[in-house]
Scaffold this motif. Structure first.
Motif, PDB file in Angstrom:
ATOM      1  N   ASP A 159       5.800  10.194  -6.174  1.00 37.72           N
ATOM      2  CA  ASP A 159       6.816  10.392  -7.213  1.00 37.72           C
ATOM      3  C   ASP A 159       6.194  11.033  -8.453  1.00 37.72           C
ATOM      4  N   ARG A 160       5.004  10.567  -8.821  1.00 33.88           N
ATOM      5  CA  ARG A 160       4.324  11.117  -9.993  1.00 33.88           C
ATOM      6  C   ARG A 160       3.914  12.568  -9.768  1.00 33.88           C
ATOM      7  N   ALA A 161       3.445  12.861  -8.543  1.00 29.59           N
ATOM      8  CA  ALA A 161       3.057  14.243  -8.233  1.00 29.59           C
ATOM      9  C   ALA A 161       4.255  15.172  -8.296  1.00 29.59           C
ATOM     10  N   LEU A 162       5.392  14.718  -7.809  1.00 32.77           N
ATOM     11  CA  LEU A 162       6.598  15.544  -7.854  1.00 32.77           C
ATOM     12  C   LEU A 162       7.030  15.785  -9.303  1.00 32.77           C
ATOM     13  N   VAL A 205       6.770  23.043  -5.949  1.00 33.08           N
ATOM     14  CA  VAL A 205       7.716  21.944  -6.179  1.00 33.08           C
ATOM     15  C   VAL A 205       8.355  21.517  -4.858  1.00 33.08           C
ATOM     16  N   LEU A 206       8.759  22.490  -4.055  1.00 34.09           N
ATOM     17  CA  LEU A 206       9.408  22.161  -2.788  1.00 34.09           C
ATOM     18  C   LEU A 206       8.434  21.477  -1.830  1.00 34.09           C
ATOM     19  N   ASP A 207       7.201  21.908  -1.807  1.00 39.49           N
ATOM     20  CA  ASP A 207       6.207  21.284  -0.925  1.00 39.49           C
ATOM     21  C   ASP A 207       5.917  19.853  -1.378  1.00 39.49           C
ATOM     22  N   THR A 208       5.829  19.653  -2.706  1.00 44.90           N
ATOM     23  CA  THR A 208       5.612  18.306  -3.229  1.00 44.90           C
ATOM     24  C   THR A 208       6.823  17.414  -2.939  1.00 44.90           C
ATOM     25  N   THR A 209       8.020  18.011  -2.981  1.00 49.76           N
ATOM     26  CA  THR A 209       9.226  17.251  -2.638  1.00 49.76           C
ATOM     27  C   THR A 209       9.175  16.792  -1.188  1.00 49.76           C
ATOM     28  N   ARG A 210       8.739  17.670  -0.309  1.00 55.09           N
ATOM     29  CA  ARG A 210       8.624  17.305   1.101  1.00 55.09           C
ATOM     30  C   ARG A 210       7.638  16.148   1.281  1.00 55.09           C
ATOM     31  N   ARG A 220       7.218  19.485 -11.125  1.00 62.09           N
ATOM     32  CA  ARG A 220       8.423  19.991 -11.799  1.00 62.09           C
ATOM     33  C   ARG A 220       8.107  20.377 -13.244  1.00 62.09           C
ATOM     34  N   GLN A 221       7.288  19.574 -13.919  1.00 59.40           N
ATOM     35  CA  GLN A 221       6.916  19.904 -15.306  1.00 59.40           C
ATOM     36  C   GLN A 221       6.135  21.217 -15.361  1.00 59.40           C
ATOM     37  N   ARG A 222       5.227  21.430 -14.428  1.00 57.54           N
ATOM     38  CA  ARG A 222       4.454  22.671 -14.389  1.00 57.54           C
ATOM     39  C   ARG A 222       5.369  23.860 -14.116  1.00 57.54           C
ATOM     40  N   TYR A 223       6.344  23.644 -13.218  1.00 56.85           N
ATOM     41  CA  TYR A 223       7.260  24.758 -12.915  1.00 56.85           C
ATOM     42  C   TYR A 223       8.098  25.099 -14.147  1.00 56.85           C
ATOM     43  N   GLN A 224       8.572  24.062 -14.840  1.00 56.24           N
ATOM     44  CA  GLN A 224       9.380  24.309 -16.041  1.00 56.24           C
ATOM     45  C   GLN A 224       8.542  24.968 -17.142  1.00 56.24           C
ATOM     46  N   ALA A 225       7.228  24.656 -17.166  1.00 55.23           N
ATOM     47  CA  ALA A 225       6.349  25.263 -18.187  1.00 55.23           C
ATOM     48  C   ALA A 225       5.869  26.643 -17.770  1.00 55.23           C
ATOM     49  N   GLY A 226       6.172  27.067 -16.550  1.00 51.80           N
ATOM     50  CA  GLY A 226       5.785  28.387 -16.094  1.00 51.80           C
ATOM     51  C   GLY A 226       4.390  28.458 -15.527  1.00 51.80           C
ATOM     52  N   THR A 227       3.728  27.299 -15.361  1.00 53.92           N
ATOM     53  CA  THR A 227       2.371  27.294 -14.809  1.00 53.92           C
ATOM     54  C   THR A 227       2.348  26.931 -13.329  1.00 53.92           C
ATOM     55  N   GLY A 228       3.492  26.645 -12.754  1.00 50.92           N
ATOM     56  CA  GLY A 228       3.585  26.315 -11.338  1.00 50.92           C
ATOM     57  C   GLY A 228       4.689  27.102 -10.678  1.00 50.92           C
ATOM     58  N   THR A 229       4.701  27.087  -9.375  1.00 47.82           N
ATOM     59  CA  THR A 229       5.700  27.851  -8.621  1.00 47.82           C
ATOM     60  C   THR A 229       6.734  26.907  -8.005  1.00 47.82           C
ATOM     61  N   THR A 262       0.835  -1.214   0.000  1.00 44.74           N
ATOM     62  CA  THR A 262       0.000   0.000   0.000  1.00 44.74           C
ATOM     63  C   THR A 262       0.865   1.257   0.000  1.00 44.74           C
ATOM     64  N   LEU A 263       1.879   1.286   0.866  1.00 45.53           N
ATOM     65  CA  LEU A 263       2.756   2.456   0.942  1.00 45.53           C
ATOM     66  C   LEU A 263       3.635   2.585  -0.293  1.00 45.53           C
ATOM     67  N   ALA A 264       3.928   1.474  -0.947  1.00 44.15           N
ATOM     68  CA  ALA A 264       4.681   1.551  -2.207  1.00 44.15           C
ATOM     69  C   ALA A 264       3.848   2.255  -3.274  1.00 44.15           C
ATOM     70  N   ARG A 265       2.553   1.953  -3.286  1.00 45.62           N
ATOM     71  CA  ARG A 265       1.673   2.673  -4.234  1.00 45.62           C
ATOM     72  C   ARG A 265       1.580   4.150  -3.873  1.00 45.62           C
ATOM     73  N   SER A 266       1.553   4.453  -2.560  1.00 45.25           N
ATOM     74  CA  SER A 266       1.507   5.853  -2.134  1.00 45.25           C
ATOM     75  C   SER A 266       2.770   6.588  -2.552  1.00 45.25           C
ATOM     76  N   LYS A 267       3.914   5.919  -2.416  1.00 46.23           N
ATOM     77  CA  LYS A 267       5.171   6.555  -2.833  1.00 46.23           C
ATOM     78  C   LYS A 267       5.198   6.763  -4.342  1.00 46.23           C
ATOM     79  N   ALA A 268       4.670   5.781  -5.080  1.00 47.04           N
ATOM     80  CA  ALA A 268       4.632   5.938  -6.540  1.00 47.04           C
ATOM     81  C   ALA A 268       3.766   7.143  -6.927  1.00 47.04           C
ATOM     82  N   SER A 269       2.680   7.341  -6.200  1.00 48.07           N
ATOM     83  CA  SER A 269       1.827   8.512  -6.460  1.00 48.07           C
ATOM     84  C   SER A 269       2.566   9.795  -6.122  1.00 48.07           C
TER      85      SER A 269
END
Length: 488
Positions: free
Chosen positions: A427-430, A447-452, A434-443, A418-425
């Motif tokens: 990882d995908r959210a992070l 990214v740092l909060d998602t990393t945490r 990052r893609q949104r930040y690189q595209a200029g649509t995210g801050t 179960t926690l492996a699936r949570s970590k995979a999610s």
């Protein structure tokens, strides 16, 4: 006139003793094996919670090798060689074996030799005093020398099996001590592996915690910049600061636990705390258990688990001690013999045709002891009954340990999945952040909060994996693995 002898006349006692000696009887109950303590488990021949965890392979005695960690294997071997508790258990085993040798020797005759050289001064004989008349004159004192070489032997006939029961009890006690040594080995190997797992778990959680601290520091810096530009409030900055302080505080107990497990491993290996710091300070991957575990069946568990075997052998020893107590209620027959050479001159020691020879049987019986012997028999019977209850409890505890460990391992695997699936999610959210930040649509702060959050998911998964490996260790300990005949 009735010519029948009373029940305990000397003639009848001698006849009874002779018959017992010839028949080779031993008083007290004969040990017929352990009682049936878990009939349902033994009839079914399987564990309730084994499920798909078990396979057909035989359990590995050196089970820790299934974790595939060479450094862990070395630590376990060092502990088995140098642990003080294990050395103490080995000493207790040698004591019990020596006691068995002593009881076997007690059943054999005792032979000794003696030599005597003495000078005696005898007072003058007063014949007048002896005869009631007057002595006509005094006599001078005399002296005499005595020289003697002799050999004496004694042996107590085992009429009612006291010696045989003592040997049986000592033999069973030695086997119980051997099983206790194996039980110490089982506990030691499990303790070493658990300490190693806990150390690796704390090291990785500290590393992830430091990454989380770094991410939150970056978030705090960005929030401070936003406050200066008026795009964030001071409350936002305080919240991030509080979160950073809480994360730093969570790392302090982990650091203390890491040092404690290093010290524990050192002492388990018979070394001073701090000795292994240089060797184990560098983080290493957390050992993970195999997909399946060979658990066997409950009957094999009861044969293999050392604490159950120790309880069963203790029951056998206490059963034999009832016979010892029973035999003490009846007469004992001792045989004595003496052969000696000697006289008043040293040359008398060489006169082989002139020797003293004495042989004497002695039958003794403390028939009037006001119930002491009977009380000792009752006491021995109650000790035996207590040992039987302890054996039954040991069997039930062994089965419960196995069932509990299997249950924890099964649900631990589900938790890890179960926690492996949570970590995979996470990882995908992070990755999306990052893609949104690189595209200029995210801050960047997103990214740092998602990393945490992704680091927190890693920590949760790591902790669950450590718990799963500890559950695997619990299964091996419950099965009584971790010892070998060669090591006993």
């Amino acid at each position: 006139m009735d010519k029948t002898l009373p029940l305990f006349t000397p003639v009848r006692l001698v006849a009874l003793a002779a018959a017992a000696l010839l028949a080779g009887c031993a008083l007290g109950p004969e040990y017929a094996g352990p009682p049936e303590a878990a009939p349902q488990a033994q009839r079914s021949g399987q564990f309730v919670r084994a499920g798909d965890l078990a396979n057909a392979a035989a359990p590995l005695n050196r089970w820790w090798e299934a974790l595939n960690d060479a450094q862990l294997n070395r630590l376990v071997q060092q502990a088995l060689q140098a642990n003080p508790s294990l050395a103490s258990a080995r000493a207790r085993l040698q004591q019990s074996r020596a006691n068995l040798d002593l009881e076997q020797a007690n059943a054999a005759p005792s032979v000794g030799a003696s030599a005597l050289a003495a000078h005696a001064r005898l007072p003058p004989a007063n014949l007048g005093a002896l005869t009631g008349g007057s002595s006509s004159g005094g006599s001078s004192a005399s002296s005499v020398n005595l020289y003697n070489l002799g050999v004496d032997a004694s042996w107590e006939a085992d009429l009612f099996g006291a010696h045989r029961r003592a040997i049986q009890a000592a033999g069973a006690s030695a086997q119980a001590a051997e099983a206790s040594l194996a039980d110490v080995q089982v506990s030691l190997t499990a303790e070493v592996v658990n300490a190693y797992i806990n150390l690796r778990d704390r090291q990785h959680r500290l590393a992830l915690g430091e990454q989380s601290v770094q991410a939150q520091q970056d978030m705090l810096a960005l929030t401070g910049q936003r406050v200066q530009r008026g795009t964030a409030s001071s409350l936002d900055q305080i919240r991030v600061q509080n979160q950073l302080d809480a994360t730093r505080a969570e790392l302090l107990p982990l650091q203390a636990e890491r040092e404690a497990y290093l010290n524990q491993l050192a002492t388990l290996l018979g070394q001073e705390p701090g000795t292994l710091d240089a060797e184990l300070n560098a983080a290493s991957p957390l050992p993970l258990p195999p997909q399946q575990v060979a658990v066997g069946d409950p009957v094999a568990l009861l044969r293999r688990r050392p604490d159950v075997r120790a309880a069963e052998r203790t029951l056998a020893a206490d059963t034999a001690k009832i016979g010892q107590a029973e035999a003490a209620r009846y007469p004992s027959l001792k045989l004595f013999g003496v052969i000696g050479l000697g006289g008043t001159h040293p040359s008398d020691l060489t006169r082989l045709d002139d020797f003293l020879a004495l042989g004497a049987p002695m039958l003794s019986w403390n028939f009037l002891d006001f119930g002491r012997a009977k009380a000792r028999v009752t006491q021995a019977e109650q000790v035996r009954d207590e040992a039987e209850m302890k054996y039954r409890q040991a069997v039930l505890e062994a089965l419960r340990d196995a069932e509990d460990s299997l249950s924890r391992f099964r649900y631990g695997r589900i938790t890890v999945a179960t926690l492996a699936r949570s970590k995979a999610s996470a990882d995908r959210a992070l990755e999306l952040a990052r893609q949104r930040y690189q595209a200029g649509t995210g801050t960047l702060i997103e990214v740092l909060d998602t990393t945490r959050q992704q680091i927190s998911a890693q920590q949760n998964l790591l902790q669950a994996e450590a718990n799963l490996t500890r559950s695997f260790v619990g299964i091996q300990k419950a099965l009584g693995l971790g010892w070998g005949e060669a090591e006993s």
